[in-house]
Design a protein around this motif. Structure first.
Motif, mmCIF file in Angstrom:
data_model
loop_
_atom_site.group_PDB
_atom_site.id
_atom_site.type_symbol
_atom_site.label_atom_id
_atom_site.label_comp_id
_atom_site.label_asym_id
_atom_site.label_seq_id
_atom_site.Cartn_x
_atom_site.Cartn_y
_atom_site.Cartn_z
ATOM 1 N N ARG A 136 -13.148 -17.234 49.049
ATOM 2 C CA ARG A 136 -14.297 -17.476 50.003
ATOM 3 C C ARG A 136 -14.927 -16.290 50.128
ATOM 4 N N GLY A 137 -14.078 -15.169 50.193
ATOM 5 C CA GLY A 137 -14.812 -13.860 50.568
ATOM 6 C C GLY A 137 -15.563 -13.511 49.291
ATOM 7 N N GLU A 138 -15.197 -13.817 48.368
ATOM 8 C CA GLU A 138 -15.911 -13.249 46.998
ATOM 9 C C GLU A 138 -17.488 -13.947 47.063
ATOM 10 N N LEU A 139 -17.312 -15.207 47.285
ATOM 11 C CA LEU A 139 -18.495 -16.193 47.058
ATOM 12 C C LEU A 139 -19.509 -15.845 48.282
ATOM 13 N N VAL A 140 -18.936 -15.491 49.597
ATOM 14 C CA VAL A 140 -19.576 -15.441 50.560
ATOM 15 C C VAL A 140 -20.338 -13.935 50.487
ATOM 16 N N GLY A 181 -29.122 -25.448 42.871
ATOM 17 C CA GLY A 181 -29.772 -26.168 43.986
ATOM 18 C C GLY A 181 -28.506 -26.447 45.158
ATOM 19 N N THR A 182 -27.474 -26.779 44.825
ATOM 20 C CA THR A 182 -26.453 -27.221 45.875
ATOM 21 C C THR A 182 -26.052 -25.842 46.763
ATOM 22 N N VAL A 183 -26.088 -24.573 45.872
ATOM 23 C CA VAL A 183 -25.707 -23.281 46.839
ATOM 24 C C VAL A 183 -26.910 -23.143 47.728
ATOM 25 N N LYS A 184 -28.199 -23.208 47.029
ATOM 26 C CA LYS A 184 -29.399 -23.024 47.885
ATOM 27 C C LYS A 184 -29.605 -23.906 49.005
ATOM 28 N N ALA A 185 -29.209 -25.117 48.934
ATOM 29 C CA ALA A 185 -29.363 -26.220 50.014
ATOM 30 C C ALA A 185 -28.180 -26.017 51.043
ATOM 31 N N ALA A 186 -26.907 -25.625 50.517
ATOM 32 C CA ALA A 186 -25.956 -25.576 51.384
ATOM 33 C C ALA A 186 -25.996 -24.359 52.368
ATOM 34 N N TRP A 187 -26.599 -23.383 51.854
ATOM 35 C CA TRP A 187 -26.551 -22.148 52.606
ATOM 36 C C TRP A 187 -27.172 -22.101 53.903
ATOM 37 N N GLN A 188 -26.508 -21.442 54.923
ATOM 38 C CA GLN A 188 -26.898 -21.541 56.344
ATOM 39 C C GLN A 188 -26.559 -20.071 56.855
ATOM 40 N N GLY A 189 -27.491 -19.615 57.610
ATOM 41 C CA GLY A 189 -27.438 -18.420 58.310
ATOM 42 C C GLY A 189 -27.376 -17.047 57.390
ATOM 43 N N ILE A 190 -26.524 -16.192 57.834
ATOM 44 C CA ILE A 190 -26.431 -15.017 57.196
ATOM 45 C C ILE A 190 -25.348 -14.846 56.133
ATOM 46 N N SER A 191 -24.032 -15.521 56.463
ATOM 47 C CA SER A 191 -23.135 -15.628 55.592
ATOM 48 C C SER A 191 -22.974 -16.766 54.731
ATOM 49 N N GLU A 234 -20.230 -24.787 55.202
ATOM 50 C CA GLU A 234 -20.314 -25.876 54.585
ATOM 51 C C GLU A 234 -20.769 -25.656 53.066
ATOM 52 N N LEU A 235 -20.756 -24.258 52.734
ATOM 53 C CA LEU A 235 -21.157 -23.714 51.366
ATOM 54 C C LEU A 235 -19.877 -24.151 50.287
ATOM 55 N N GLU A 236 -18.822 -23.692 50.842
ATOM 56 C CA GLU A 236 -17.418 -23.914 49.915
ATOM 57 C C GLU A 236 -17.425 -25.173 49.644
ATOM 58 N N ALA A 237 -17.321 -25.992 50.575
ATOM 59 C CA ALA A 237 -17.278 -27.675 50.691
ATOM 60 C C ALA A 237 -18.069 -28.320 49.535
ATOM 61 N N ALA A 238 -19.620 -27.661 49.667
ATOM 62 C CA ALA A 238 -20.822 -28.287 48.922
ATOM 63 C C ALA A 238 -20.173 -28.077 47.548
#
Length: 213
Positions: free
Chosen positions: A8-12, A181-191, A195-199
């Motif tokens: 999770r830390g790598e992705l975020v 598109g999934t990553v772009k749509a799920a991204w919220q805030g700064i980090s 919901e990003l990993e779940a998406a």
């Protein structure tokens, strides 16, 4: 061994760096809108077909008549039709490292326009292209000959090395861009938000069932 929290830390962490470089937030909820064919502007259903614009490397939503009439045009290519999970794929860590992709999430496609294999990875701003070590790709194909059978432009190899076991799947090129598109749509805030990993996990779950080769 990389832990779940480490992945999770790598992705975020990687996506946070991309945002810091100037990527738009994109955290406003998407509004439902009637979809239209991008070539003739007629209304299309949610399950409409797609073409790849070769020069712009962009997915184009089309109606059935436009798909039939324009599939043979020089600037378009129909997206692929198969989903093939490569359960026994061999990807040595040193070969992967030579691709210099900043996160363990990407797709590879053979472009007839550039006459080369290109790698793209998702970011909050969309698909980011990465210069590819072609020697590393040749080595990867030698280890996994099924990669040589990918249809140029219309198919891509999606790689998810953020979870164990690593996932590798040949999919239609519109599904490859759907990951972006999934990553772009799920991204919220700064980090990126919770919901990003779940998406991302849901995206790969939705690709199954496929044909393992």
């Amino acid at each position: 061994m990389t832990t779940d929290s480490g992945r999770r830390g790598e992705l975020v962490g990687a996506l946070r760096r991309l945002r810091a470089a100037g990527a738009p937030r994109g955290d406003a909820p998407a509004r439902a809108a009637e979809e239209h064919c991008e070539l003739c502007r007629t209304t299309v259903p949610a399950s409409h077909r797609h073409l790849l614009h070769l020069v712009e490397r962009r997915i184009v939503c089309v109606c059935a008549p436009c798909w039939s009439m324009r599939s043979g045009d020089p600037e378009f290519r129909p997206v692929g039709a198969r989903t093939a999970w490569l359960e026994d794929m061999t990807v040595p860590d040193d070969v992967w490292a030579r691709f210099a992709i900043p996160i363990g999430l990407a797709f590879f496609m053979r472009s007839t326009q550039s006459d080369a294999v290109v790698a793209l990875y998702p970011s909050p701003a969309g698909a980011t292209e990465c210069e590819l070590d072609l020697g590393a790709w040749a080595e990867l194909v030698a280890l996994n000959p099924q990669l040589a059978e990918m249809e140029p432009d219309s198919e891509g190899l999606i790689v998810n090395r953020l979870r164990e076991p690593h996932a590798y799947v040949i999919a239609p090129i519109d599904r490859c861009y759907a990951l972006v598109g999934t990553v772009k749509a799920a991204w919220q805030g700064i980090s990126g938000g919770p919901e990003l990993e779940a998406a991302v996990d849901a995206f790969f779950d939705d690709l199954r069932p496929g044909i393992s080769v």
